[in-house]
Enzyme design. Sequence first.
Site, mmCIF file in Angstrom:
data_model
loop_
_atom_site.group_PDB
_atom_site.id
_atom_site.type_symbol
_atom_site.label_atom_id
_atom_site.label_comp_id
_atom_site.label_asym_id
_atom_site.label_seq_id
_atom_site.Cartn_x
_atom_site.Cartn_y
_atom_site.Cartn_z
ATOM 1 N N PHE A 117 -3.055 16.174 5.822
ATOM 2 C CA PHE A 117 -3.567 15.074 6.313
ATOM 3 C C PHE A 117 -3.927 15.534 7.727
ATOM 4 C CE2 PHE A 117 -0.788 12.862 3.608
ATOM 5 C CZ PHE A 117 -1.644 12.096 3.021
ATOM 6 N N GLU B 160 -5.130 -0.393 1.028
ATOM 7 C CA GLU B 160 -3.709 -0.135 0.547
ATOM 8 C C GLU B 160 -3.675 1.642 0.489
ATOM 9 O OE1 GLU B 160 -1.123 -1.617 0.074
ATOM 10 O OE2 GLU B 160 -1.773 -3.731 -0.425
HETATM 11 P P1 TGC Z 1 4.407 10.186 7.428
HETATM 12 O O1 TGC Z 1 4.877 10.791 8.719
HETATM 13 O O2 TGC Z 1 4.286 10.853 6.174
HETATM 14 O O3 TGC Z 1 5.607 8.767 7.339
HETATM 15 C C1 TGC Z 1 6.326 8.149 8.473
HETATM 16 C C2 TGC Z 1 7.506 7.609 7.900
HETATM 17 O O4 TGC Z 1 7.237 6.571 6.853
HETATM 18 C C3 TGC Z 1 8.039 7.154 5.481
HETATM 19 N N1 TGC Z 1 7.050 6.799 4.538
HETATM 20 C C4 TGC Z 1 7.211 5.871 3.443
HETATM 21 N N2 TGC Z 1 8.064 5.037 3.164
HETATM 22 C C5 TGC Z 1 7.928 4.101 2.160
HETATM 23 N N3 TGC Z 1 6.814 4.045 1.566
HETATM 24 C C6 TGC Z 1 5.846 5.159 1.474
HETATM 25 N N4 TGC Z 1 4.722 4.994 0.650
HETATM 26 C C7 TGC Z 1 5.911 5.981 2.714
HETATM 27 N N5 TGC Z 1 5.255 7.016 3.162
HETATM 28 C C8 TGC Z 1 5.672 7.557 4.101
HETATM 29 C C9 TGC Z 1 8.267 8.536 5.723
HETATM 30 O O5 TGC Z 1 9.170 9.091 5.115
HETATM 31 C C10 TGC Z 1 8.597 8.626 7.330
HETATM 32 O O6 TGC Z 1 9.855 8.102 7.371
HETATM 33 P P2 TGC Z 1 10.802 8.470 8.660
HETATM 34 O O7 TGC Z 1 12.011 7.936 8.440
HETATM 35 O O8 TGC Z 1 10.675 10.346 8.453
HETATM 36 O O9 TGC Z 1 10.293 7.983 9.850
HETATM 37 O O10 TGC Z 1 3.311 9.122 8.181
HETATM 38 P P3 TGC Z 1 1.942 9.822 8.559
HETATM 39 O O11 TGC Z 1 1.457 9.251 10.016
HETATM 40 O O12 TGC Z 1 1.750 11.171 8.337
HETATM 41 O O13 TGC Z 1 0.785 8.949 7.588
HETATM 42 C C11 TGC Z 1 0.945 9.268 6.378
HETATM 43 C C12 TGC Z 1 0.000 8.336 5.462
HETATM 44 C C13 TGC Z 1 -1.390 8.843 5.787
HETATM 45 C C14 TGC Z 1 0.303 8.706 4.010
HETATM 46 C C15 TGC Z 1 0.051 7.045 5.497
HETATM 47 O O14 TGC Z 1 -0.141 6.560 7.000
HETATM 48 C C16 TGC Z 1 -0.804 6.243 4.720
HETATM 49 O O15 TGC Z 1 -0.467 5.908 3.837
HETATM 50 N N6 TGC Z 1 -2.121 5.859 5.069
HETATM 51 C C17 TGC Z 1 -2.912 4.987 4.453
HETATM 52 C C18 TGC Z 1 -2.996 3.536 5.194
HETATM 53 C C19 TGC Z 1 -3.007 2.464 4.303
HETATM 54 O O16 TGC Z 1 -2.586 2.444 3.260
HETATM 55 N N7 TGC Z 1 -3.104 1.136 4.905
HETATM 56 C C20 TGC Z 1 -3.056 0.164 3.997
HETATM 57 C C21 TGC Z 1 -3.044 -1.234 5.214
HETATM 58 S S1 TGC Z 1 -2.630 -2.726 4.379
HETATM 59 C C22 TGC Z 1 -3.724 -2.954 3.209
HETATM 60 O O17 TGC Z 1 -4.676 -2.466 2.931
HETATM 61 C C23 TGC Z 1 -3.749 -4.324 2.323
HETATM 62 S S2 TGC Z 1 -4.873 -4.757 1.320
HETATM 63 C C24 TGC Z 1 -4.174 -5.955 0.506
HETATM 64 C C25 TGC Z 1 -4.738 -6.967 -0.365
HETATM 65 O O18 TGC Z 1 -5.626 -7.269 -0.015
HETATM 66 O O19 TGC Z 1 -4.193 -6.361 -1.489
HETATM 67 P P1 FAD Z 2 -10.935 5.399 7.301
HETATM 68 O O1 FAD Z 2 -9.598 5.824 7.736
HETATM 69 O O2 FAD Z 2 -11.822 5.390 8.690
HETATM 70 O O3 FAD Z 2 -11.426 6.443 6.165
HETATM 71 C C1 FAD Z 2 -13.080 6.874 6.119
HETATM 72 C C2 FAD Z 2 -12.873 7.968 5.046
HETATM 73 O O4 FAD Z 2 -12.202 9.002 5.651
HETATM 74 C C3 FAD Z 2 -12.225 7.457 3.746
HETATM 75 O O5 FAD Z 2 -13.051 7.889 2.719
HETATM 76 C C4 FAD Z 2 -10.796 8.373 3.858
HETATM 77 O O6 FAD Z 2 -10.425 8.602 2.554
HETATM 78 C C5 FAD Z 2 -11.253 9.347 4.631
HETATM 79 N N1 FAD Z 2 -10.207 10.032 5.627
HETATM 80 C C6 FAD Z 2 -9.403 9.440 6.335
HETATM 81 N N2 FAD Z 2 -8.460 10.466 6.923
HETATM 82 C C7 FAD Z 2 -8.634 11.336 5.950
HETATM 83 C C8 FAD Z 2 -7.831 12.859 5.903
HETATM 84 N N3 FAD Z 2 -6.624 12.985 6.532
HETATM 85 N N4 FAD Z 2 -8.225 13.572 5.093
HETATM 86 C C9 FAD Z 2 -9.356 13.489 4.243
HETATM 87 N N5 FAD Z 2 -10.138 12.546 4.150
HETATM 88 C C10 FAD Z 2 -9.812 11.503 5.069
HETATM 89 N N6 FAD Z 2 -5.548 -3.645 6.123
HETATM 90 C C11 FAD Z 2 -4.359 -4.187 6.396
HETATM 91 O O7 FAD Z 2 -3.679 -3.938 7.164
HETATM 92 N N7 FAD Z 2 -4.361 -5.705 5.818
HETATM 93 C C12 FAD Z 2 -4.863 -6.129 4.753
HETATM 94 O O8 FAD Z 2 -4.670 -7.347 4.306
HETATM 95 C C13 FAD Z 2 -6.157 -5.459 4.487
HETATM 96 N N8 FAD Z 2 -7.067 -5.928 3.449
HETATM 97 C C14 FAD Z 2 -8.347 -5.431 3.428
HETATM 98 C C15 FAD Z 2 -9.276 -5.999 2.570
HETATM 99 C C16 FAD Z 2 -10.273 -5.592 2.444
HETATM 100 C C17 FAD Z 2 -11.474 -6.200 1.649
HETATM 101 C C18 FAD Z 2 -10.544 -4.053 2.793
HETATM 102 C C19 FAD Z 2 -11.924 -3.322 2.651
HETATM 103 C C20 FAD Z 2 -9.667 -3.407 3.605
HETATM 104 C C21 FAD Z 2 -8.373 -3.989 3.972
HETATM 105 N N9 FAD Z 2 -7.543 -3.495 4.820
HETATM 106 C C22 FAD Z 2 -6.406 -4.242 5.194
HETATM 107 C C23 FAD Z 2 -7.730 -2.266 5.375
HETATM 108 C C24 FAD Z 2 -7.688 -0.993 4.621
HETATM 109 O O9 FAD Z 2 -6.413 -0.783 4.377
HETATM 110 C C25 FAD Z 2 -8.373 0.180 5.153
HETATM 111 O O10 FAD Z 2 -9.817 -0.316 5.058
HETATM 112 C C26 FAD Z 2 -7.950 1.432 4.503
HETATM 113 O O11 FAD Z 2 -6.717 1.706 4.720
HETATM 114 C C27 FAD Z 2 -8.905 2.798 4.986
HETATM 115 O O12 FAD Z 2 -8.950 2.422 6.391
HETATM 116 P P2 FAD Z 2 -10.737 2.768 7.080
HETATM 117 O O13 FAD Z 2 -11.252 1.602 6.383
HETATM 118 O O14 FAD Z 2 -10.349 2.518 8.435
HETATM 119 O O15 FAD Z 2 -11.185 4.141 6.442
#
Ligand code: TGC
Ligand code: FAD
Length: 394
Positions: free
Chosen positions: A393, A373
């Site tokens: 970023f 997340e």
């Molecule tokens: P960026 O250009 O900043 O934003 C694109 C568009 O999205 C809007 N936006 C949001 N909207 C709602 N909530 C948020 N938190 C938002 N953040 C940004 C933004 O306003 C924009 O909208 P629009 O209308 O202008 O298009 O996007 P970016 O490509 O620069 O990326 C920004 C960044 C790095 C912060 C984002 O991509 C990010 O949060 N990266 C982390 C990825 C992540 O969290 N992955 C999670 C995968 S799911 C998961 O891990 C589930 S685990 C579940 C479990 O087991 O509990």
């Molecule tokens: P990377 O993006 O490769 O990051 C590697 C390192 O680089 C990290 O320390 C990060 O902070 C750093 N980094 C990356 N970009 C930057 C930057 N711009 N500046 C500085 N540092 C940076 N995803 C889903 O979609 N659905 C799920 O249900 C889900 N469940 C998960 C369950 C588990 C147990 C785990 C471990 C992960 C899950 N994820 C899921 C994925 C999770 O959201 C990603 O692992 C997470 O977002 C990080 O991506 P990555 O592992 O590819 O790391």
Amino acid sequence: MAVKTDLFVSPDYFNIDELLTEEHLMIRDAVREYVKKEISPIIEDYAQRAEFPQQIVKQMGDLGCFGPTVPVEYGGGGLDYISYGIMMQELERGDSGVRSTASVQGSLVMFPIHAYGSEAQRNKYLPKLASGEWLGCFGLTEPDHGSNPSGMVTNIKDAGDHYILNGAKMWISNAPFAQVAVVWAKNEQDEIVGMILERGMEGFTTPITHGKWSLRASATGELVFDNVKVPKENILPNVKGLKGPLGCLTKARYGIAWGALGAAMDCYDTALRYSKERIQFDKPIGQFQLQQKKLAEMVTEITKAQLMVWRLGVLMSAGKATPQQVSMAKRNSCEIATNIARDARQMLGGMGITGEYSIMRHMMNLESVITYEGTHDIHLLITGMDVTGFNAFK
Ligand code: TGC
Ligand code: FAD
């Protein structure tokens, strides 16, 4: 392994219970009771075996832990965000993997179907997901795109009355057991769109991820799409772009902010009890200043985080919380919980590394919670950008 008795007593150093309504307290007690009865006695064994306790899906559905903020007409709880948060706190107090299952189902599967779906999609999927009859998963992360989901390569191509989906997602919680997957992919116009997939669609497979040392009682897997035919009515019609999945993440991150605090509370409570019982040098170890320092700092950090998530819950319920505030709270709760778990583990000495106590399991789980997340550093950069106006970023 012997059946565990769960003696948890929650810390409430600043009388934060007084900020909660009768309904919040009732919900908390009901989920706490459930965790004591159904989760604590079994979870260590499941974690040791790296097995997902499938029975919890129906149990949590019956308890109302799936989609508590989704309107009642779709099977949700129609509750406010504090109720949702407090449920996540209690579930993660038991195990982060249990909370993960509920977060994914409620915030990452039910929320997008409710917020971005058609009426037909809401009616078809939400009641079954709310009751726990079906389990869902959320596919955003790809092998080469984790922190930067906008670079995703999973794609759909228009093929007349359906789309053809190709690509792969990895690290997907619930994937190996899910009947339903909300998946994000790019269309031919390079726009990110969401869609609902069902198990059994030809070319759609969900291989399990083995070898995790963290979230061992939660099932993680891949989603592989090999020319999957996706009917057009399965596309979520009301959103396009990265804001679709990021909007879901805001809800789930909010739940994690409360959840990680639950894990921290359990570690603190366990270490506090142990410090009164364990005798070394003829004294309970709680009499030594170094151990008191650890406990005093733990309860201070827990109290600060409790106040932060409570206030965030009020803002969320009023529709006033910003995603950046959610990032700060997710990051803070994960950080304090990770530190507390490590200190609590040390306080238990050798016993701290065994499955006799929950601490080591929490400590390992929290390594995932601080990563998924959005990683710890990504959330820091979100705060940094919010306060400076500069994007660090890219
Ligand atoms: P960026 O250009 O900043 O934003 C694109 C568009 O999205 C809007 N936006 C949001 N909207 C709602 N909530 C948020 N938190 C938002 N953040 C940004 C933004 O306003 C924009 O909208 P629009 O209308 O202008 O298009 O996007 P970016 O490509 O620069 O990326 C920004 C960044 C790095 C912060 C984002 O991509 C990010 O949060 N990266 C982390 C990825 C992540 O969290 N992955 C999670 C995968 S799911 C998961 O891990 C589930 S685990 C579940 C479990 O087991 O509990
Ligand atoms: P990377 O993006 O490769 O990051 C590697 C390192 O680089 C990290 O320390 C990060 O902070 C750093 N980094 C990356 N970009 C930057 C930057 N711009 N500046 C500085 N540092 C940076 N995803 C889903 O979609 N659905 C799920 O249900 C889900 N469940 C998960 C369950 C588990 C147990 C785990 C471990 C992960 C899950 N994820 C899921 C994925 C999770 O959201 C990603 O692992 C997470 O977002 C990080 O991506 P990555 O592992 O590819 O790391």
